[in-house]
Design a protein around this motif. Structure first.
Motif, PDB file in Angstrom:
ATOM      1  N   GLU A   1       0.793  -1.292  -0.046  1.00 44.80           N
ATOM      2  CA  GLU A   1       0.066  -0.042   0.262  1.00 44.80           C
ATOM      3  C   GLU A   1       0.936   1.302   0.056  1.00 44.80           C
ATOM      4  O   GLU A   1       0.304   2.495   0.069  1.00 44.80           O
ATOM      5  N   THR A   2       2.233   1.021   0.028  1.00 48.20           N
ATOM      6  CA  THR A   2       2.832   2.134  -0.197  1.00 48.20           C
ATOM      7  C   THR A   2       3.002   2.786  -1.619  1.00 48.20           C
ATOM      8  O   THR A   2       3.940   2.375  -2.531  1.00 48.20           O
ATOM      9  N   VAL A   3       1.914   3.352  -2.120  1.00 47.04           N
ATOM     10  CA  VAL A   3       1.521   3.368  -3.602  1.00 47.04           C
ATOM     11  C   VAL A   3       2.723   4.265  -4.363  1.00 47.04           C
ATOM     12  O   VAL A   3       2.833   4.159  -5.472  1.00 47.04           O
ATOM     13  N   ASP A   4       3.373   5.443  -3.596  1.00 50.54           N
ATOM     14  CA  ASP A   4       4.144   6.195  -4.159  1.00 50.54           C
ATOM     15  C   ASP A   4       5.404   5.341  -4.803  1.00 50.54           C
ATOM     16  O   ASP A   4       5.922   5.681  -5.715  1.00 50.54           O
ATOM     17  N   ALA A   5       5.544   4.182  -4.217  1.00 50.49           N
ATOM     18  CA  ALA A   5       6.864   3.507  -4.503  1.00 50.49           C
ATOM     19  C   ALA A   5       6.661   2.794  -5.673  1.00 50.49           C
ATOM     20  O   ALA A   5       7.355   2.518  -6.651  1.00 50.49           O
ATOM     21  N   TYR A   6       5.120   2.626  -6.498  1.00 51.36           N
ATOM     22  CA  TYR A   6       4.924   2.071  -7.741  1.00 51.36           C
ATOM     23  C   TYR A   6       5.413   3.028  -8.546  1.00 51.36           C
ATOM     24  O   TYR A   6       5.994   2.752  -9.706  1.00 51.36           O
ATOM     25  N   VAL A   7       5.051   4.512  -8.442  1.00 48.39           N
ATOM     26  CA  VAL A   7       5.406   5.284  -9.393  1.00 48.39           C
ATOM     27  C   VAL A   7       7.030   5.672  -9.549  1.00 48.39           C
ATOM     28  O   VAL A   7       7.450   5.654 -10.333  1.00 48.39           O
TER      29      VAL A   7
ATOM     30  N   ASP B   1      12.815   0.381 -20.047  1.00 43.70           N
ATOM     31  CA  ASP B   1      12.102  -0.711 -19.909  1.00 43.70           C
ATOM     32  C   ASP B   1      10.725  -0.330 -20.145  1.00 43.70           C
ATOM     33  O   ASP B   1      10.071  -0.341 -18.993  1.00 43.70           O
ATOM     34  N   ASP B   2      10.098  -0.502 -21.295  1.00 46.25           N
ATOM     35  CA  ASP B   2       8.632   0.127 -21.597  1.00 46.25           C
ATOM     36  C   ASP B   2       7.835  -0.959 -20.610  1.00 46.25           C
ATOM     37  O   ASP B   2       6.761  -0.237 -20.146  1.00 46.25           O
ATOM     38  N   GLN B   3       7.938  -2.105 -20.744  1.00 47.32           N
ATOM     39  CA  GLN B   3       7.114  -3.163 -20.258  1.00 47.32           C
ATOM     40  C   GLN B   3       7.036  -2.914 -18.568  1.00 47.32           C
ATOM     41  O   GLN B   3       5.702  -2.971 -18.050  1.00 47.32           O
ATOM     42  N   ALA B   4       7.972  -2.900 -18.097  1.00 44.38           N
ATOM     43  CA  ALA B   4       8.064  -2.795 -16.595  1.00 44.38           C
ATOM     44  C   ALA B   4       7.611  -1.523 -16.200  1.00 44.38           C
ATOM     45  O   ALA B   4       6.934  -1.365 -15.010  1.00 44.38           O
ATOM     46  N   MET B   5       8.014  -0.485 -17.108  1.00 45.29           N
ATOM     47  CA  MET B   5       7.327   0.987 -16.584  1.00 45.29           C
ATOM     48  C   MET B   5       5.701   0.903 -16.564  1.00 45.29           C
ATOM     49  O   MET B   5       5.074   1.378 -15.834  1.00 45.29           O
ATOM     50  N   ILE B   6       5.328   0.389 -17.694  1.00 44.11           N
ATOM     51  CA  ILE B   6       3.909   0.351 -17.894  1.00 44.11           C
ATOM     52  C   ILE B   6       3.200  -0.302 -16.611  1.00 44.11           C
ATOM     53  O   ILE B   6       2.136  -0.100 -16.133  1.00 44.11           O
ATOM     54  N   LYS B   7       3.678  -1.426 -16.383  1.00 48.24           N
ATOM     55  CA  LYS B   7       3.294  -2.479 -15.162  1.00 48.24           C
ATOM     56  C   LYS B   7       3.032  -1.551 -14.084  1.00 48.24           C
ATOM     57  O   LYS B   7       1.904  -1.777 -13.297  1.00 48.24           O
ATOM     58  N   TYR B   8       4.330  -0.974 -13.600  1.00 50.83           N
ATOM     59  CA  TYR B   8       4.399  -0.418 -12.176  1.00 50.83           C
ATOM     60  C   TYR B   8       3.254   0.911 -12.321  1.00 50.83           C
ATOM     61  O   TYR B   8       2.504   1.059 -11.154  1.00 50.83           O
ATOM     62  N   TYR B   9       3.257   1.633 -13.266  1.00 42.42           N
ATOM     63  CA  TYR B   9       2.181   2.703 -13.156  1.00 42.42           C
ATOM     64  C   TYR B   9       0.967   2.062 -13.237  1.00 42.42           C
ATOM     65  O   TYR B   9       0.184   2.812 -12.558  1.00 42.42           O
ATOM     66  N   GLN B  10       0.644   0.989 -13.984  1.00 44.01           N
ATOM     67  CA  GLN B  10      -0.679   0.598 -13.788  1.00 44.01           C
ATOM     68  C   GLN B  10      -1.136   0.149 -12.375  1.00 44.01           C
ATOM     69  O   GLN B  10      -2.361  -0.073 -11.824  1.00 44.01           O
ATOM     70  N   GLU B  11       0.011  -0.455 -11.849  1.00 45.87           N
ATOM     71  CA  GLU B  11      -0.349  -0.679 -10.260  1.00 45.87           C
ATOM     72  C   GLU B  11      -0.565   0.253  -9.447  1.00 45.87           C
ATOM     73  O   GLU B  11      -1.393   0.176  -8.456  1.00 45.87           O
ATOM     74  N   TYR B  12       0.081   1.512  -9.843  1.00 46.86           N
ATOM     75  CA  TYR B  12      -0.348   2.754  -9.073  1.00 46.86           C
ATOM     76  C   TYR B  12      -1.723   2.915  -9.296  1.00 46.86           C
ATOM     77  O   TYR B  12      -2.560   3.278  -8.387  1.00 46.86           O
ATOM     78  N   ILE B  13      -2.354   3.192 -10.614  1.00 48.14           N
ATOM     79  CA  ILE B  13      -3.434   3.388 -10.762  1.00 48.14           C
ATOM     80  C   ILE B  13      -4.298   2.589 -10.377  1.00 48.14           C
ATOM     81  O   ILE B  13      -5.438   2.756  -9.796  1.00 48.14           O
ATOM     82  N   ASP B  14      -4.158   1.244 -10.271  1.00 46.51           N
ATOM     83  CA  ASP B  14      -5.406   0.204  -9.596  1.00 46.51           C
ATOM     84  C   ASP B  14      -5.448   0.542  -8.357  1.00 46.51           C
ATOM     85  O   ASP B  14      -6.527   0.401  -7.675  1.00 46.51           O
ATOM     86  N   HIS B  15      -4.270   0.670  -7.562  1.00 40.43           N
ATOM     87  CA  HIS B  15      -4.388   0.825  -6.108  1.00 40.43           C
ATOM     88  C   HIS B  15      -5.097   2.078  -5.811  1.00 40.43           C
ATOM     89  O   HIS B  15      -5.854   2.354  -4.804  1.00 40.43           O
ATOM     90  N   VAL B  16      -4.890   3.401  -6.622  1.00 43.61           N
ATOM     91  CA  VAL B  16      -5.463   4.479  -6.074  1.00 43.61           C
ATOM     92  C   VAL B  16      -6.934   4.737  -6.331  1.00 43.61           C
ATOM     93  O   VAL B  16      -7.866   5.220  -5.766  1.00 43.61           O
ATOM     94  N   THR B  17      -7.221   3.852  -7.484  1.00 44.12           N
ATOM     95  CA  THR B  17      -8.746   4.035  -8.095  1.00 44.12           C
ATOM     96  C   THR B  17      -9.291   3.035  -7.071  1.00 44.12           C
ATOM     97  O   THR B  17     -10.647   3.279  -6.711  1.00 44.12           O
TER      98      THR B  17
END
Length: 556
Positions: free
Chosen positions: A463-469, A480-496
């Motif tokens: 739940e330390t959501v800023d760490a995803y960003v 690494d576009d794939q990893a970058m997209i993955k972690y931004y998406q995880e941030y989006i999912d958590h805050v949503t």
């Protein structure tokens, strides 16, 4: 002539009894930790009767206890030449072998002692067992096996029972240690050491109040028994660490009891050194500096004084004095260097290497300091606990590369109280050190360490959501576009998942715009439709976002 012979026999018998009484008195002084008094007594005994081998042995033991190994060896060697009980000194020499990790040599000496023993002798076994326990590489199993031999000779002897208690305690068998200490005190209620150790067991179980009650029972029996005050001091120290809000009160109690311990011993150099060790634990560095200078007046050549002077100098802001004292101590091959010596010298060099206001670095001194701290942690990983604070000092000064060097060491110790936050700052330090640099100048090895550091944070605290960003940004620098997209998406999912109120926060909105825009740029490399979708999501939050507007024009 016969009358003369009788008188002669009576005289020598009387002298022998007096000598035994003197040795017994010395043992009491040693037990009471009045080491200087004991040394004076033993030297007097040796001077009046050089044939008393056990006096040399006990004197050598005191030197060993004080880590003066050269003097211990000289004393034992002299004791081997004595007429009576000379073989005891091989026990001391065997302990020195154990210090050197030469087990074969030690065993050979112990066997030679056993060959000299008479049928009912058991004391030698107790001392051999203590040699196994009282060295830098204790072997409690070997001590217990040796004490079984003593038990065969005299299993009810209080000193045998006390030694069993110490061996079981070292072997982490608390139940048997308790039984042995209890039995030792019941066998001899003047053996206060055994009763004190019952309190030590309670201290180890974090039953601090009960431990204090046990020590007070000892004081009621003999208020002049010094070791009980040292144990009270140490108990209040650990109590201070484990009870929130009581630290200052209990540390004050601890220091007060240690002063009482000192007053009940002899204010010798050895006692002052033990006091200095405690002051380091209690973080009373002003008092440590005073104590170190008093020790210097007593014995200007004792190398351990350099350690205390170095520690105190660093903590009191005198980095050059700290470096001079600790470097001199470490450079002497005869000194037993511990992890804290390297740690303090390393921190002093790092501090000195930070010029004035911390905006510039002497790279040579800083690198030397970091190398010394690494060496300290290799010797004792737990000294890394607390290093994060030093790393954060440089982080706050925006000296990110220097901060990362320290934080990387801090995060090597997973049991650290600040392991997660240190990982977060490590990741940030590496990220900010590389952000804005051209691709060719980025430190990809370091950036991969940052990615791992953020991963450690998220594994323990999802739940330390800023760490995803932060992790997404790091992978963006790694391209690494794939990893970058993955972690931004995880941030989006958590805050949503937290709902509309969370999504309405300005800081969250800004990060969502960043996430969608950067994801759009990543998708642009391999999925145009997804790229357009994410830029549109960014514009839905911030319609005036120029980067997203221009990107969409390019894609369309």
């Amino acid at each position: 002539m016969n009358k003369f012979k009788i008188l002669s026999v009576a005289f020598f018998a009387s002298a022998s009894v007096l000598q035994a009484q003197s040795i017994d008195e010395v043992k009491k002084q040693i037990d009471a930790e009045q080491f200087q008094n004991a040394k004076t007594s033993l030297k007097s005994i040796i001077k009046s009767n050089p044939s008393e081998g056990k006096a040399y042995f006990l004197l050598g033991n005191i030197y060993l206890n004080q880590s003066v190994i050269d003097s211990a060896k000289i004393t034992y060697d002299q004791g081997l030449k004595a007429k009576d009980d000379a073989y005891f000194n091989n026990i001391g020499l065997g302990q020195i072998d154990l210090e050197k990790n030469d087990l074969a040599a030690a065993k050979a000496k112990f066997e030679s002692v056993k060959s000299e023993m008479r049928k009912k002798d058991f004391e030698e076994y107790v001392y051999i067992a203590r040699a196994y326990m009282n060295n830098s590489h204790p072997d409690y199993k070997a001590a217990l096996a040796t004490l079984e031999l003593a038990k065969e000779k005299n299993g009810s002897e209080p000193q045998v029972l006390l030694a069993f208690g110490d061996a079981y305690y070292g072997d982490k068998n608390q139940n048997q240690a308790f039984i042995s200490y209890r039995n030792a005190f019941q066998a001899d209620n003047s053996l206060l050491r055994a009763k004190v150790q019952l309190g030590v067991l309670l201290k180890g179980a974090k039953a601090y109040k009960e431990a204090v009650d046990a020590y007070n029972e000892v004081i009621a029996l003999n208020p002049n028994y010094a070791p009980v005050y040292r144990e009270l001091a140490e108990t209040y120290y650990y109590w201070a660490l484990n009870v929130p809000g009581r630290y200052d009160q209990y540390i004050k109690e601890a220091l007060s009891y240690y002063e009482k311990y000192m007053s009940k011993t002899d204010y010798s150099l050895a006692s002052r050194m033990r006091h200095a060790d405690f002051l380091i634990l209690a973080k009373d560095y002003k008092a440590l500096e005073i104590e170190a200078n008093k020790m210097k007046e007593l014995d200007n050549v004792n190398p351990r004084i350099l350690r205390y002077l170095g520690y105190a100098a660093f903590e009191n802001g005198h980095n050059e004095d700290a470096i001079a004292s600790l470097q001199k101590f470490i450079d002497n091959p005869a000194n037993k260097v511990i992890s804290l010596d390297y740690l303090y010298l390393g921190k002093a060099k790092i501090k000195k290497g930070t010029i004035d206001d911390g905006t510039a670095i002497d790279p040579v001194l800083y690198a030397e300091g970091v190398a010394l701290i690494k060496k300290a942690v290799e010797l004792e990983p737990s000294v890394a606990d607390g290093l994060g604070d030093l790393g954060k000092e440089y982080y706050e000064k925006k000296m990110f590369k220097e901060a990362a060097a320290i934080l990387e060491i801090a995060t090597s110790y997973k049991e650290s109280r600040t392991f997660l936050i240190d990982n977060y700052y490590l990741g940030n330090s590496i990220y900010f050190d590389n952000a804005g640099k051209p691709v060719a100048e980025r430190d990809t090895i370091a950036l991969k360490k940052a990615d791992i550091a953020y991963g450690n944070v998220l594994e323990a605290s999802p739940e330390t959501v800023d760490a995803y960003v932060s992790r997404a940004r790091t992978n963006s620098l790694l391209e690494d576009d794939q990893a970058m997209i993955k972690y931004y998406q995880e941030y989006i999912d958590h805050v949503t998942a937290k709902g509309a109120e969370e999504l309405a926060k300005p800081t969250v909105k800004a990060k969502l715009v960043e996430a969608y825009s950067t994801m759009g740029a990543g998708y642009a490399n391999f999925d145009k439709a997804k790229a357009i979708e994410h830029f549109n999501k960014a514009l839905a939050i911030d319609p005036a976002n120029q980067y997203a507007i221009q990107a969409l024009k390019t894609l369309q």
